[in-house]
Design a protein around this motif. Sequence first.
Motif, PDB file in Angstrom:
ATOM      1  N   ASN A   7      12.924 -14.303  27.917  1.00  0.00           N
ATOM      2  CA  ASN A   7      13.413 -15.055  29.078  1.00  0.00           C
ATOM      3  C   ASN A   7      12.933 -16.507  29.100  1.00  0.00           C
ATOM      4  N   PHE A   8      12.033 -16.873  28.221  1.00  0.00           N
ATOM      5  CA  PHE A   8      11.488 -18.234  28.215  1.00  0.00           C
ATOM      6  C   PHE A   8      12.451 -19.186  27.512  1.00  0.00           C
ATOM      7  N   LYS A   9      12.773 -20.282  28.166  1.00  0.00           N
ATOM      8  CA  LYS A   9      13.641 -21.297  27.555  1.00  0.00           C
ATOM      9  C   LYS A   9      13.022 -21.811  26.266  1.00  0.00           C
ATOM     10  N   VAL A  10      11.721 -21.998  26.253  1.00  0.00           N
ATOM     11  CA  VAL A  10      11.061 -22.518  25.058  1.00  0.00           C
ATOM     12  C   VAL A  10      11.229 -21.561  23.874  1.00  0.00           C
ATOM     13  N   TYR A  11      11.285 -20.281  24.130  1.00  0.00           N
ATOM     14  CA  TYR A  11      11.510 -19.299  23.059  1.00  0.00           C
ATOM     15  C   TYR A  11      12.920 -19.463  22.491  1.00  0.00           C
ATOM     16  N   GLN A  12      13.897 -19.592  23.380  1.00  0.00           N
ATOM     17  CA  GLN A  12      15.278 -19.789  22.930  1.00  0.00           C
ATOM     18  C   GLN A  12      15.421 -21.096  22.151  1.00  0.00           C
ATOM     19  N   ASP A  13      14.787 -22.148  22.647  1.00  0.00           N
ATOM     20  CA  ASP A  13      14.862 -23.447  21.973  1.00  0.00           C
ATOM     21  C   ASP A  13      14.138 -23.414  20.626  1.00  0.00           C
ATOM     22  N   ALA A  14      13.054 -22.670  20.546  1.00  0.00           N
ATOM     23  CA  ALA A  14      12.338 -22.526  19.275  1.00  0.00           C
ATOM     24  C   ALA A  14      13.215 -21.804  18.250  1.00  0.00           C
ATOM     25  N   ALA A  54       2.468 -11.237  24.926  1.00  0.00           N
ATOM     26  CA  ALA A  54       2.188  -9.805  25.074  1.00  0.00           C
ATOM     27  C   ALA A  54       0.932  -9.537  25.882  1.00  0.00           C
ATOM     28  N   ASP A  55       0.037 -10.483  25.907  1.00  0.00           N
ATOM     29  CA  ASP A  55      -1.219 -10.306  26.622  1.00  0.00           C
ATOM     30  C   ASP A  55      -1.056 -10.788  28.060  1.00  0.00           C
ATOM     31  N   ASN A  56      -1.861 -10.281  28.936  1.00  0.00           N
ATOM     32  CA  ASN A  56      -1.819 -10.731  30.334  1.00  0.00           C
ATOM     33  C   ASN A  56      -2.730 -11.918  30.583  1.00  0.00           C
ATOM     34  N   SER A  57      -3.310 -12.451  29.541  1.00  0.00           N
ATOM     35  CA  SER A  57      -4.240 -13.554  29.674  1.00  0.00           C
ATOM     36  C   SER A  57      -3.542 -14.882  29.386  1.00  0.00           C
ATOM     37  N   ASP A  58      -3.519 -15.769  30.391  1.00  0.00           N
ATOM     38  CA  ASP A  58      -2.938 -17.090  30.181  1.00  0.00           C
ATOM     39  C   ASP A  58      -3.729 -17.889  29.153  1.00  0.00           C
ATOM     40  N   ILE A  59      -5.032 -17.693  29.123  1.00  0.00           N
ATOM     41  CA  ILE A  59      -5.867 -18.415  28.153  1.00  0.00           C
ATOM     42  C   ILE A  59      -5.475 -18.030  26.735  1.00  0.00           C
ATOM     43  N   GLU A  60      -5.276 -16.744  26.509  1.00  0.00           N
ATOM     44  CA  GLU A  60      -4.877 -16.268  25.191  1.00  0.00           C
ATOM     45  C   GLU A  60      -3.460 -16.720  24.855  1.00  0.00           C
ATOM     46  N   PHE A  61      -2.573 -16.684  25.819  1.00  0.00           N
ATOM     47  CA  PHE A  61      -1.202 -17.137  25.605  1.00  0.00           C
ATOM     48  C   PHE A  61      -1.198 -18.616  25.235  1.00  0.00           C
ATOM     49  N   ALA A  62      -2.003 -19.400  25.922  1.00  0.00           N
ATOM     50  CA  ALA A  62      -2.101 -20.834  25.616  1.00  0.00           C
ATOM     51  C   ALA A  62      -2.573 -21.060  24.182  1.00  0.00           C
ATOM     52  N   ARG A  63      -3.483 -20.221  23.720  1.00  0.00           N
ATOM     53  CA  ARG A  63      -3.965 -20.334  22.342  1.00  0.00           C
ATOM     54  C   ARG A  63      -2.819 -20.094  21.353  1.00  0.00           C
ATOM     55  N   PHE A  64      -1.999 -19.091  21.614  1.00  0.00           N
ATOM     56  CA  PHE A  64      -0.864 -18.808  20.736  1.00  0.00           C
ATOM     57  C   PHE A  64       0.175 -19.928  20.790  1.00  0.00           C
ATOM     58  N   LEU A  65       0.379 -20.522  21.951  1.00  0.00           N
ATOM     59  CA  LEU A  65       1.298 -21.654  22.044  1.00  0.00           C
ATOM     60  C   LEU A  65       0.774 -22.831  21.229  1.00  0.00           C
ATOM     61  N   GLY A  66      -0.547 -22.986  21.197  1.00  0.00           N
ATOM     62  CA  GLY A  66      -1.155 -24.019  20.349  1.00  0.00           C
ATOM     63  C   GLY A  66      -0.866 -23.768  18.877  1.00  0.00           C
ATOM     64  N   ILE A  67      -0.893 -22.522  18.469  1.00  0.00           N
ATOM     65  CA  ILE A  67      -0.565 -22.177  17.082  1.00  0.00           C
ATOM     66  C   ILE A  67       0.908 -22.509  16.810  1.00  0.00           C
ATOM     67  N   SER A  68       1.771 -22.233  17.766  1.00  0.00           N
ATOM     68  CA  SER A  68       3.191 -22.581  17.619  1.00  0.00           C
ATOM     69  C   SER A  68       3.358 -24.089  17.424  1.00  0.00           C
ATOM     70  N   ILE A  69       2.637 -24.868  18.211  1.00  0.00           N
ATOM     71  CA  ILE A  69       2.712 -26.329  18.090  1.00  0.00           C
ATOM     72  C   ILE A  69       2.272 -26.763  16.696  1.00  0.00           C
ATOM     73  N   LYS A 105       6.989 -31.100  22.932  1.00  0.00           N
ATOM     74  CA  LYS A 105       6.835 -31.475  24.347  1.00  0.00           C
ATOM     75  C   LYS A 105       7.005 -30.252  25.243  1.00  0.00           C
ATOM     76  N   GLN A 106       8.003 -29.457  24.924  1.00  0.00           N
ATOM     77  CA  GLN A 106       8.277 -28.257  25.720  1.00  0.00           C
ATOM     78  C   GLN A 106       7.133 -27.256  25.601  1.00  0.00           C
ATOM     79  N   LEU A 107       6.682 -27.015  24.385  1.00  0.00           N
ATOM     80  CA  LEU A 107       5.564 -26.081  24.177  1.00  0.00           C
ATOM     81  C   LEU A 107       4.303 -26.576  24.873  1.00  0.00           C
ATOM     82  N   SER A 108       4.047 -27.866  24.772  1.00  0.00           N
ATOM     83  CA  SER A 108       2.849 -28.444  25.396  1.00  0.00           C
ATOM     84  C   SER A 108       2.920 -28.338  26.913  1.00  0.00           C
ATOM     85  N   GLY A 109       4.087 -28.615  27.471  1.00  0.00           N
ATOM     86  CA  GLY A 109       4.261 -28.505  28.906  1.00  0.00           C
ATOM     87  C   GLY A 109       4.093 -27.082  29.390  1.00  0.00           C
ATOM     88  N   PHE A 110       4.645 -26.148  28.633  1.00  0.00           N
ATOM     89  CA  PHE A 110       4.512 -24.738  28.990  1.00  0.00           C
ATOM     90  C   PHE A 110       3.054 -24.314  28.928  1.00  0.00           C
TER      91      PHE A 110
END
Length: 116
Positions: A7-14, A54-69, A105-110
């Motif tokens: 459902n995330f726009k950033v996922y679709q755009d990626a 997949a995790d309920n932790s925003d901190i962990e999710f942010a780490r994975f978004l950093g890897i995506s960047i 930009k989108q990943l960083s904002g998210f």
Amino acid sequence: MGFRFKNFKVYQDAKNFCKFCREILDKQITDKDLAGQIRRALNSVVLNIAEGSADNSDIEFARFLGISIRSVYEAVAGFDLALHYKMIDDKLNIAVENKAEELVKQLSGFRSSLKS
């Protein structure tokens, strides 16, 4: 159970960024090692968004978004090498970079919107 990352726009755009880049790879990049490395980086962009969600932790999710960047940066560097080796032209490389900048930009904002 749903997969919330779908459902995330950033996922679709990626995914769209990956498709755009893979079409270039399939037609233009003759070096199999370089093409393979870029493909892995492109897949990493999308797959880390999904894995992090997949995790309920925003901190962990942010780490994975950093890897995506970082994976976007790796793909851009791969295309820069392809430009250097004259497998693509400036116009195509600029198109990749422009799409990559928008995605970063989108990943960083998210990532910034997540609770730290």
